[in-house]
Design a protein around this motif. Structure first.
Motif, PDB file in Angstrom:
ATOM      1  N   LYS A  38       0.811  -1.229   0.000  1.00 22.98           N
ATOM      2  CA  LYS A  38       0.000   0.000   0.000  1.00 22.98           C
ATOM      3  C   LYS A  38       0.843   1.278   0.000  1.00 22.98           C
ATOM      4  O   LYS A  38       0.537   2.256   0.692  1.00 22.98           O
ATOM      5  CB  LYS A  38      -0.961   0.003   1.180  1.00 22.98           C
ATOM      6  N   VAL A  39       1.915   1.292  -0.831  1.00 18.35           N
ATOM      7  CA  VAL A  39       2.811   2.448  -0.832  1.00 18.35           C
ATOM      8  C   VAL A  39       2.153   3.718  -1.367  1.00 18.35           C
ATOM      9  O   VAL A  39       2.666   4.813  -1.130  1.00 18.35           O
ATOM     10  CB  VAL A  39       4.127   2.157  -1.595  1.00 18.35           C
ATOM     11  N   ASN A  40       1.029   3.592  -2.042  1.00 19.35           N
ATOM     12  CA  ASN A  40       0.304   4.797  -2.465  1.00 19.35           C
ATOM     13  C   ASN A  40      -0.272   5.554  -1.271  1.00 19.35           C
ATOM     14  O   ASN A  40      -0.660   6.710  -1.394  1.00 19.35           O
ATOM     15  CB  ASN A  40      -0.839   4.440  -3.424  1.00 19.35           C
ATOM     16  N   HIS A  41      -0.329   4.889  -0.110  1.00 24.76           N
ATOM     17  CA  HIS A  41      -0.923   5.490   1.086  1.00 24.76           C
ATOM     18  C   HIS A  41       0.094   5.688   2.206  1.00 24.76           C
ATOM     19  O   HIS A  41      -0.296   5.930   3.343  1.00 24.76           O
ATOM     20  CB  HIS A  41      -2.078   4.625   1.586  1.00 24.76           C
ATOM     21  N   GLY A  42       1.390   5.560   1.883  1.00 24.26           N
ATOM     22  CA  GLY A  42       2.423   5.758   2.894  1.00 24.26           C
ATOM     23  C   GLY A  42       3.362   4.570   2.983  1.00 24.26           C
ATOM     24  O   GLY A  42       3.181   3.550   2.308  1.00 24.26           O
ATOM     25  N   LEU A  43       4.342   4.696   3.852  1.00 26.13           N
ATOM     26  CA  LEU A  43       5.400   3.686   3.956  1.00 26.13           C
ATOM     27  C   LEU A  43       5.284   2.797   5.196  1.00 26.13           C
ATOM     28  O   LEU A  43       6.150   1.952   5.420  1.00 26.13           O
ATOM     29  CB  LEU A  43       6.773   4.368   3.947  1.00 26.13           C
ATOM     30  N   MET A  44       4.230   2.958   5.991  1.00 22.60           N
ATOM     31  CA  MET A  44       4.128   2.220   7.255  1.00 22.60           C
ATOM     32  C   MET A  44       4.165   0.707   7.057  1.00 22.60           C
ATOM     33  O   MET A  44       4.943   0.002   7.709  1.00 22.60           O
ATOM     34  CB  MET A  44       2.859   2.614   8.012  1.00 22.60           C
ATOM     35  N   THR A  45       3.339   0.172   6.172  1.00 24.66           N
ATOM     36  CA  THR A  45       3.292  -1.277   5.964  1.00 24.66           C
ATOM     37  C   THR A  45       4.632  -1.785   5.452  1.00 24.66           C
ATOM     38  O   THR A  45       5.133  -2.823   5.902  1.00 24.66           O
ATOM     39  CB  THR A  45       2.166  -1.641   4.975  1.00 24.66           C
ATOM     40  N   LEU A  46       5.234  -1.050   4.542  1.00 22.52           N
ATOM     41  CA  LEU A  46       6.536  -1.437   3.999  1.00 22.52           C
ATOM     42  C   LEU A  46       7.621  -1.348   5.070  1.00 22.52           C
ATOM     43  O   LEU A  46       8.488  -2.220   5.167  1.00 22.52           O
ATOM     44  CB  LEU A  46       6.880  -0.544   2.798  1.00 22.52           C
ATOM     45  N   SER A  47       7.554  -0.335   5.898  1.00 24.75           N
ATOM     46  CA  SER A  47       8.519  -0.177   6.987  1.00 24.75           C
ATOM     47  C   SER A  47       8.446  -1.349   7.965  1.00 24.75           C
ATOM     48  O   SER A  47       9.472  -1.868   8.410  1.00 24.75           O
ATOM     49  CB  SER A  47       8.271   1.136   7.723  1.00 24.75           C
ATOM     50  N   LEU A  48       7.231  -1.777   8.287  1.00 16.36           N
ATOM     51  CA  LEU A  48       7.076  -2.913   9.200  1.00 16.36           C
ATOM     52  C   LEU A  48       7.670  -4.180   8.600  1.00 16.36           C
ATOM     53  O   LEU A  48       8.351  -4.949   9.295  1.00 16.36           O
ATOM     54  CB  LEU A  48       5.605  -3.115   9.544  1.00 16.36           C
ATOM     55  N   ARG A  49       7.439  -4.400   7.319  1.00 22.03           N
ATOM     56  CA  ARG A  49       8.025  -5.583   6.664  1.00 22.03           C
ATOM     57  C   ARG A  49       9.547  -5.487   6.649  1.00 22.03           C
ATOM     58  O   ARG A  49      10.240  -6.474   6.897  1.00 22.03           O
ATOM     59  CB  ARG A  49       7.485  -5.733   5.236  1.00 22.03           C
ATOM     60  N   ALA A  50      10.071  -4.307   6.391  1.00 23.64           N
ATOM     61  CA  ALA A  50      11.523  -4.119   6.379  1.00 23.64           C
ATOM     62  C   ALA A  50      12.125  -4.398   7.753  1.00 23.64           C
ATOM     63  O   ALA A  50      13.206  -4.987   7.855  1.00 23.64           O
ATOM     64  CB  ALA A  50      11.856  -2.701   5.919  1.00 23.64           C
ATOM     65  N   LYS A  51      11.424  -4.002   8.809  1.00 27.78           N
ATOM     66  CA  LYS A  51      11.910  -4.277  10.168  1.00 27.78           C
ATOM     67  C   LYS A  51      11.914  -5.778  10.445  1.00 27.78           C
ATOM     68  O   LYS A  51      12.807  -6.287  11.118  1.00 27.78           O
ATOM     69  CB  LYS A  51      11.072  -3.533  11.194  1.00 27.78           C
ATOM     70  N   GLU A  52      10.914  -6.489   9.925  1.00 31.60           N
ATOM     71  CA  GLU A  52      10.857  -7.948  10.119  1.00 31.60           C
ATOM     72  C   GLU A  52      12.071  -8.651   9.541  1.00 31.60           C
ATOM     73  O   GLU A  52      12.526  -9.653  10.091  1.00 31.60           O
ATOM     74  CB  GLU A  52       9.593  -8.529   9.466  1.00 31.60           C
ATOM     75  N   VAL A  53      12.597  -8.141   8.441  1.00 35.17           N
ATOM     76  CA  VAL A  53      13.742  -8.796   7.790  1.00 35.17           C
ATOM     77  C   VAL A  53      15.050  -8.050   8.053  1.00 35.17           C
ATOM     78  O   VAL A  53      16.080  -8.380   7.490  1.00 35.17           O
ATOM     79  CB  VAL A  53      13.516  -8.975   6.264  1.00 35.17           C
ATOM     80  N   ASN A  54      14.996  -7.033   8.934  1.00 35.57           N
ATOM     81  CA  ASN A  54      16.173  -6.238   9.303  1.00 35.57           C
ATOM     82  C   ASN A  54      16.848  -5.577   8.111  1.00 35.57           C
ATOM     83  O   ASN A  54      18.080  -5.539   8.015  1.00 35.57           O
ATOM     84  CB  ASN A  54      17.185  -7.093  10.082  1.00 35.57           C
ATOM     85  N   ALA A  55      16.047  -5.028   7.191  1.00 37.87           N
ATOM     86  CA  ALA A  55      16.593  -4.387   6.003  1.00 37.87           C
ATOM     87  C   ALA A  55      17.117  -2.985   6.310  1.00 37.87           C
ATOM     88  O   ALA A  55      16.487  -2.233   7.056  1.00 37.87           O
ATOM     89  CB  ALA A  55      15.537  -4.311   4.907  1.00 37.87           C
ATOM     90  N   ASP A  56      18.266  -2.677   5.728  1.00 38.71           N
ATOM     91  CA  ASP A  56      18.830  -1.333   5.810  1.00 38.71           C
ATOM     92  C   ASP A  56      18.264  -0.447   4.709  1.00 38.71           C
ATOM     93  O   ASP A  56      18.020   0.737   4.906  1.00 38.71           O
ATOM     94  CB  ASP A  56      20.358  -1.377   5.623  1.00 38.71           C
ATOM     95  N   VAL A  57      18.107  -1.042   3.516  1.00 37.11           N
ATOM     96  CA  VAL A  57      17.675  -0.309   2.331  1.00 37.11           C
ATOM     97  C   VAL A  57      16.438  -0.993   1.771  1.00 37.11           C
ATOM     98  O   VAL A  57      16.419  -2.220   1.600  1.00 37.11           O
ATOM     99  CB  VAL A  57      18.784  -0.268   1.263  1.00 37.11           C
ATOM    100  N   ILE A  58      15.428  -0.193   1.467  1.00 31.38           N
ATOM    101  CA  ILE A  58      14.181  -0.725   0.918  1.00 31.38           C
ATOM    102  C   ILE A  58      13.986  -0.099  -0.453  1.00 31.38           C
ATOM    103  O   ILE A  58      13.931   1.131  -0.583  1.00 31.38           O
ATOM    104  CB  ILE A  58      12.979  -0.406   1.836  1.00 31.38           C
ATOM    105  N   CYS A  59      13.906  -0.949  -1.483  1.00 31.52           N
ATOM    106  CA  CYS A  59      13.713  -0.493  -2.854  1.00 31.52           C
ATOM    107  C   CYS A  59      12.314  -0.886  -3.295  1.00 31.52           C
ATOM    108  O   CYS A  59      11.922  -2.049  -3.150  1.00 31.52           O
ATOM    109  CB  CYS A  59      14.739  -1.123  -3.785  1.00 31.52           C
TER     110      CYS A  59
END
Length: 169
Positions: A82-103
């Motif tokens: 749901k990146v059209n509505h913000g980065l919250m959902t993507l940020s949570l997924r990135a935290k789950e996998v300990n990502a430094d960079v999200i593309c």
């Protein structure tokens, strides 16, 4: 120094992908989805790639978690987050996998955002920019360490796109 080429939303373009690949000497290449090409298309050779909402080859993964040059990347298209509505959902997924960079792509709007320990990069679209972004764009991330990241955007013709960028220097 490590360099990664990041692009998205090419929607069927092939010659342009090949030209961009030939133009830049990089260590890695990422396509954030909506290529609308088969996963084994020659113009996508050498890219880490994910499925976008317009990709119908079921061999594409929905996401990739990659270790590149000492950084951990999460690569997605963004429609499922749901990146059209913000980065919250993507940020949570990135935290789950300990990502430094999200593309990610999907919005066709180039931009970079640093939130906490996460760096979000949307390279825009090399076919059809949207919103107030008028240029067809892609990005290159360069780094020596996690404390020395630089994102530069480029127009489809390879000229720097000066309006956007990010550096921890």
């Amino acid at each position: 120094m490590t360099k990664v080429l990041i692009l998205s939303d090419s929607h069927g373009l092939t010659d342009e992908l090949s030209e961009i690949k030939a133009r830049h000497q990089v260590d890695y290449r990422i396509h954030c989805g909506d290529s609308e090409l088969d996963i084994d298309a020659g113009s996508l050779e050498g890219f880490y790639k994910v499925a976008g909402n317009c990709d119908f080859d079921n061999r594409y993964p929905g996401e990739q978690v990659l270790e590149l040059g000492g950084l951990k990347f999460l690569v997605v298209h963004g429609h499922l987050h749901k990146v059209n509505h913000g980065l919250m959902t993507l940020s949570l997924r990135a935290k789950e996998v300990n990502a430094d960079v999200i593309c990610f792509g999907h919005t066709h709007q180039a931009g970079v955002v640093s939130e906490g320990e996460q760096l979000f990069i949307n390279p825009g679209s090399i076919l059809q920019p949207r919103g107030n972004i008028k240029e067809k764009t892609y990005a290159i991330l360069t780094w020596n360490s996690i404390d020395d990241l630089t994102v530069k955007f480029y127009k489809l013709n390879g000229e720097p796109y000066e309006a956007l960028g990010y550096s921890t220097k």
